[in-house]
Design a protein around this motif. Structure first.
Motif, PDB file in Angstrom:
ATOM      1  N   UNK A  84      90.350  -8.302 -76.803  1.00 57.28           N
ATOM      2  CA  UNK A  84      91.634  -8.018 -76.148  1.00 57.28           C
ATOM      3  C   UNK A  84      92.381  -9.302 -75.796  1.00 57.28           C
ATOM      4  N   UNK A  85      93.669  -9.346 -76.087  1.00 55.63           N
ATOM      5  CA  UNK A  85      94.471 -10.542 -75.842  1.00 55.63           C
ATOM      6  C   UNK A  85      94.735 -10.752 -74.358  1.00 55.63           C
ATOM      7  N   UNK A  86      94.574  -9.673 -73.557  1.00 57.00           N
ATOM      8  CA  UNK A  86      94.834  -9.778 -72.114  1.00 57.00           C
ATOM      9  C   UNK A  86      93.565  -9.633 -71.277  1.00 57.00           C
ATOM     10  N   UNK A  87      92.377  -9.814 -71.891  1.00 55.25           N
ATOM     11  CA  UNK A  87      91.141  -9.668 -71.129  1.00 55.25           C
ATOM     12  C   UNK A  87      91.011 -10.815 -70.120  1.00 55.25           C
ATOM     13  N   UNK A  88      90.984 -10.455 -68.838  1.00 54.11           N
ATOM     14  CA  UNK A  88      90.970 -11.467 -67.765  1.00 54.11           C
ATOM     15  C   UNK A  88      89.570 -12.015 -67.534  1.00 54.11           C
ATOM     16  N   UNK A  89      89.522 -13.170 -66.904  1.00 56.26           N
ATOM     17  CA  UNK A  89      88.242 -13.791 -66.575  1.00 56.26           C
ATOM     18  C   UNK A  89      88.415 -14.853 -65.514  1.00 56.26           C
ATOM     19  N   UNK A  90      87.313 -15.473 -65.159  1.00 52.45           N
ATOM     20  CA  UNK A  90      87.320 -16.536 -64.154  1.00 52.45           C
ATOM     21  C   UNK A  90      87.500 -17.889 -64.832  1.00 52.45           C
ATOM     22  N   UNK A  91      88.335 -18.734 -64.229  1.00 47.36           N
ATOM     23  CA  UNK A  91      88.561 -20.064 -64.784  1.00 47.36           C
ATOM     24  C   UNK A  91      88.546 -21.085 -63.652  1.00 47.36           C
ATOM     25  N   UNK A  92      88.085 -22.280 -63.964  1.00 44.76           N
ATOM     26  CA  UNK A  92      88.016 -23.342 -62.963  1.00 44.76           C
ATOM     27  C   UNK A  92      88.875 -24.524 -63.397  1.00 44.76           C
ATOM     28  N   UNK A  93      89.789 -24.896 -62.498  1.00 39.77           N
ATOM     29  CA  UNK A  93      90.595 -26.102 -62.705  1.00 39.77           C
ATOM     30  C   UNK A  93      90.239 -27.075 -61.597  1.00 39.77           C
ATOM     31  N   UNK A  94      89.521 -28.138 -61.954  1.00 35.25           N
ATOM     32  CA  UNK A  94      89.003 -29.093 -60.976  1.00 35.25           C
ATOM     33  C   UNK A  94      88.161 -28.334 -59.947  1.00 35.25           C
ATOM     34  N   UNK A  95      88.589 -28.309 -58.675  1.00 37.10           N
ATOM     35  CA  UNK A  95      87.788 -27.646 -57.641  1.00 37.10           C
ATOM     36  C   UNK A  95      88.303 -26.246 -57.328  1.00 37.10           C
ATOM     37  N   UNK A  96      89.299 -25.777 -58.065  1.00 32.34           N
ATOM     38  CA  UNK A  96      89.915 -24.479 -57.807  1.00 32.34           C
ATOM     39  C   UNK A  96      89.337 -23.424 -58.746  1.00 32.34           C
ATOM     40  N   UNK A  97      88.916 -22.295 -58.173  1.00 29.57           N
ATOM     41  CA  UNK A  97      88.394 -21.179 -58.968  1.00 29.57           C
ATOM     42  C   UNK A  97      89.426 -20.060 -58.951  1.00 29.57           C
ATOM     43  N   UNK A  98      89.892 -19.639 -60.117  1.00 26.93           N
ATOM     44  CA  UNK A  98      90.897 -18.591 -60.244  1.00 26.93           C
ATOM     45  C   UNK A  98      90.217 -17.334 -60.789  1.00 26.93           C
ATOM     46  N   UNK A  99      90.336 -16.236 -60.036  1.00 23.98           N
ATOM     47  CA  UNK A  99      89.719 -14.977 -60.452  1.00 23.98           C
ATOM     48  C   UNK A  99      90.729 -14.120 -61.227  1.00 23.98           C
ATOM     49  N   UNK A 100      90.197 -13.309 -62.149  1.00 22.67           N
ATOM     50  CA  UNK A 100      91.017 -12.350 -62.912  1.00 22.67           C
ATOM     51  C   UNK A 100      92.227 -13.019 -63.569  1.00 22.67           C
ATOM     52  N   UNK A 101      92.018 -14.158 -64.186  1.00 24.38           N
ATOM     53  CA  UNK A 101      93.115 -14.880 -64.840  1.00 24.38           C
ATOM     54  C   UNK A 101      93.302 -14.385 -66.265  1.00 24.38           C
ATOM     55  N   UNK A 102      94.528 -13.953 -66.653  1.00 26.94           N
ATOM     56  CA  UNK A 102      94.794 -13.564 -68.045  1.00 26.94           C
ATOM     57  C   UNK A 102      94.776 -14.807 -68.937  1.00 26.94           C
ATOM     58  N   UNK A 103      94.412 -14.682 -70.195  1.00 28.21           N
ATOM     59  CA  UNK A 103      94.373 -15.845 -71.097  1.00 28.21           C
ATOM     60  C   UNK A 103      95.696 -16.610 -71.145  1.00 28.21           C
ATOM     61  N   UNK A 104      96.840 -15.879 -71.131  1.00 25.68           N
ATOM     62  CA  UNK A 104      98.131 -16.574 -71.207  1.00 25.68           C
ATOM     63  C   UNK A 104      98.378 -17.399 -69.946  1.00 25.68           C
ATOM     64  N   UNK A 105      97.872 -16.945 -68.812  1.00 32.20           N
ATOM     65  CA  UNK A 105      97.993 -17.720 -67.567  1.00 32.20           C
ATOM     66  C   UNK A 105      97.201 -19.027 -67.704  1.00 32.20           C
ATOM     67  N   UNK A 106      96.004 -18.912 -68.260  1.00 32.57           N
ATOM     68  CA  UNK A 106      95.136 -20.095 -68.408  1.00 32.57           C
ATOM     69  C   UNK A 106      95.779 -21.118 -69.339  1.00 32.57           C
TER      70      UNK A 106
END
Length: 744
Positions: A84-106
């Motif tokens: 899925x092109x919109x399957x969300x997940x967790x991503x980490x940018x430096x010390x920030x953890x982003x929950x439920x991030x869509x791939x396009x947001x990342x």
């Protein structure tokens, strides 16, 4: 490369973790060929695979590819595997953890425009949001990716979607000083006067960011000066952030030499002028910021002197009062009175006592911003922390007690998070002090310090504040369930429960220490102390009774009894405060729950009692004596140790304890037998009377080999089980007996 062992459906989960590591590392290193090879091998071996098989710590291969700009991998995942092109997940940018991030947001946050374009071409939602309601456009605005900002807007991105705090894309671009992005957003129709949940506008963010050019641009495009919910204007916001260039720009532009009181009032009402009182306040705040934020005391005093001179000037034409209204002195703030005149400032400049100047700054900030503004309490707590670092714990605790009292008195939606931070700081300090006062090195350096660095009144005051915060939260939840959802998401209620339990442990530790007989104290003095501790115990039980009666629980249905059975309650961060489990603290809660709810076997959402939860998390090396003491304590309050024996035998306290006790007794029996055999062997070999005598003493002394009795079900429990097994009618029993039977 043969991956058949790693990806076999029945293989160990640790191997799957290692396999996923290979995939994610290859994506990060832009090794598209290796990624495709690994994934093809996986799906060939597992025809029934799903996209969730590739999740690792909440992330997905597509999320990872978007973060690292690996377009080839993204294409393979979407086009060949059909992910899925919109399957969300967790991503980490430096010390920030982003929950439920869509791939396009990342991809937008990471600045990979090629990936962003590809995702949009394949059906990605341009306005998809994260768990905090952040859009891809906001992510690009945050990090200054103007090419992505323009592309997203051109492809239908909604510039007015705000995050969970109602903070817009324009606001974040202003705060981060991305001038070109601000121009694009305003040109695209962004609302320049929109307010966030706390009432601030883009001008506030611009002032806090410190960019004069952006502020001029916003004002030229219809932005107006407004105050936020703290009563702070953009001008004051610039002063709080110590941005003198912004302060000078606004003061120079919006102040004119009008000396007539009526004309000044009219201009201020129109919003085209800054009032004389606000001008003085801003200069004073700038002085505070120089002292507290910039650590430049000399510069801070210069701004205070300028503010005092301005007051004299405006008073001479009747525009302001001769003296400012200051608060009455309080002991916690060393009874210092806030300065009033130019002479007062000149005395501070001459004497230059840093501690006194910093205390003055705290008083000025408190008057100008009030206790609801986070900066007020932050700098008071920071000053207390500095004093604690210097070993002056008494003054630190006084300052923090002052903060707590004022926050509780002014508790509302604006300052509830500030109060939570203050309580957490207090608990961390308590943990440090408990750790410190038992440190031999500290005792050697500070031989005059009392045994107890933590006072019981301080623990009680923090506990009262924590309970007040929880009650406020609960009332807000009933009034507005939507806001309560956010509070649960942020785990505020669970945090309060953990803090309450830690404070109960702290209370019991201080009480135990106070009750220890002192060398020089008389019987009468010791009796007074005992009576005082009894009063404190009654007070804490009264406080706890109120929240227990309100059915205090977290989202998983855990009660305070469940929470206090966690080892986390016996320490703060890296400091272990006391041995786990701490029975005196558990005893306090058991007594309260037994008194208020007549039940210590309350279950959470997974049907675990507090005692079961303790046995579920029991470590292999837990001492059987401690385990037995916990069981004995719960039994004394009517807990059923055979609870859920049929439903969940592996965690049933009765079964687990008996299994541990049996193993312990067998080990002790074996050890005793070996001792007797060694003794006999020594006697037969004639190795000496002394050794034989020692062995005989050890083998005959039961205290050297403590045996623990096995637990049994009570007659009442067996009777209740028999009633249920034989389907007897127990409807005629009284209510508490009905409940008793149903538990079995």
């Amino acid at each position: 490369m043969d991956f058949s062992i790693i990806i076999d459906p029945g293989f160990d989960s640790l191997l799957l973790e290692n396999f996923l590591d290979l995939i994610y590392h290859a994506i990060e290193r832009d090794q598209a060929g290796k990624v495709i090879e690994l994934l093809n091998a996986f799906i060939k071996r597992r025809p029934e695979w799903t996209s969730d098989d590739f999740r690792k710590s909440g992330s997905t291969p597509l999320i990872c590819a978007c973060q690292h700009g690996n377009l080839a991998v993204a294409q393979f995942l979407i086009e060949s595997l059909g992910l899925p092109v919109d399957q969300c997940g967790t991503v980490r940018f430096e010390h920030e953890v982003i929950e439920d991030a869509p791939p396009i947001w990342v991809a937008s946050a990471a600045g990979h425009i090629a990936v962003v374009k590809y995702l949009l071409q394949h059906g990605a939602d341009v306005n998809a949001v994260t768990s905090t309601n952040s859009t891809s456009l906001r992510a690009a605005c945050f990090d200054g990716h103007i090419d992505i900002v323009e592309f997203l807007i051109h492809n239908g991105a909604d510039i007015e979607i705000a995050n969970q705090h109602n903070h817009t894309c324009l606001m974040i671009a202003c705060y981060k000083k991305h001038f070109e992005i601000v121009k694009v957003l305003v040109k695209s129709g962004s609302q320049v006067n929109r307010r966030s949940r706390k009432g601030n506008t883009a001008l506030h963010d611009c002032a806090e960011g410190g960019c004069v050019e952006i502020m001029k641009f916003l004002l030229d495009n219809g932005a107006t000066f407004q105050k936020d919910e703290y009563g702070v204007s953009p001008l004051m916001a610039a002063a709080i952030s110590a941005h003198t260039s912004v302060v000078r720009f606004i003061m120079d532009t919006y102040i004119c030499p009008i000396t007539d009181e009526t004309n000044v009032a009219q201009e201020v009402d129109r919003g085209s002028r800054v009032s004389p009182n606000e001008q003085i306040d801003v200069l004073e705040m700038l002085g505070c910021s120089m002292i507290d934020k910039k650590q430049d005391l000399t510069e801070g005093l210069k701004w205070w002197k300028r503010a005092s001179e301005m007051r004299v000037l405006y008073h001479s034409v009747g525009l302001v009062e001769a003296f400012k209204k200051v608060a009455s002195p309080v002991p916690e703030m060393s009874n210092i009175i806030e300065y009033q005149t130019v002479d007062d400032v000149e005395v501070m400049q001459a004497e230059f006592t840093p501690d006194y100047i910093r205390m003055q700054s705290l008083l000025v900030r408190q008057r100008l911003l009030g206790f609801k503004h986070p900066d007020t309490t932050y700098y008071i707590r920071y000053r207390g922390a500095v004093l604690a670092d210097a070993g002056d714990y008494n003054r630190c605790l006084k300052l923090w007690r002052y903060v707590l009292r004022n926050l509780v008195e002014n508790l509302d939606a604006l300052c509830c998070n500030i109060l939570l931070c203050a309580i957490q700081s207090y608990v961390e300090l308590f943990g440090f002090l408990f750790h410190t006062q038992n440190n031999e090195t500290f005792r050697h350096i500070h031989p005059g310090v009392e045994t107890n660095l933590v006072e019981i009144e301080d623990v009680l005051s923090v506990l009262k504040a924590c309970i007040a915060l929880y009650k406020f939260h609960k009332a807000a939840a009933i009034k507005n369930p939507a806001d309560h959802f956010i509070s649960f998401q942020n785990k505020t209620d669970l945090t309060c429960m953990k803090l309450i339990c830690k404070l109960i442990v702290f209370f019991s530790l201080v009480r135990e220490d106070e009750l220890k007989p002192k060398k020089k104290s008389t019987d009468e003095e010791q009796s007074i102390i005992c009576k005082k501790m009894e009063d404190y115990s009654e007070e804490i039980e009264f406080l706890l009774a109120e929240v227990v009666a309100s059915n205090i629980q977290d989202t998983e249905g855990n009660t305070l009894l469940h929470v206090i059975m966690s080892s986390e309650c016996c320490g703060v961060e890296r400091h272990r405060i006391t041995e786990y489990p701490h029975l005196p603290a558990i005893n306090i809660l058991l007594r309260v729950y037994k008194t208020i709810l007549c039940d210590v076997d309350l279950t959470n959402n997974k049907r675990f009692t507090a005692l079961e939860l303790f046995f579920k998390n029991l470590t292999k090396n837990a001492e059987i004596e401690k385990v037995g003491n916990v069981l004995k304590l719960f039994e004394s309050y009517g807990s059923h140790i055979d609870f859920n024996a049929d439903y969940r035998p592996d965690f049933c306290p009765l079964f687990v304890y008996n299994e541990r006790a049996s193993k312990h007794n067998m080990a002790m029996f074996t050890k005793r037998l070996e001792a007797i055999q060694n003794e006999t062997r020594a006697q037969n070999n004639g190795t000496g009377a002394d050794n034989s005598e020692n062995q005989s003493s050890m083998s005959s002394n039961p205290e050297n080999f403590p045996m623990f009795p096995l637990k049994v079900q009570s007659l009442q429990c067996l009777s209740a089980i028999a009633v249920l097994e034989n389907e007897c009618d127990f409807s005629s029993l009284c209510e508490h007996l009905k409940k008793f039977v149903k538990k079995h």
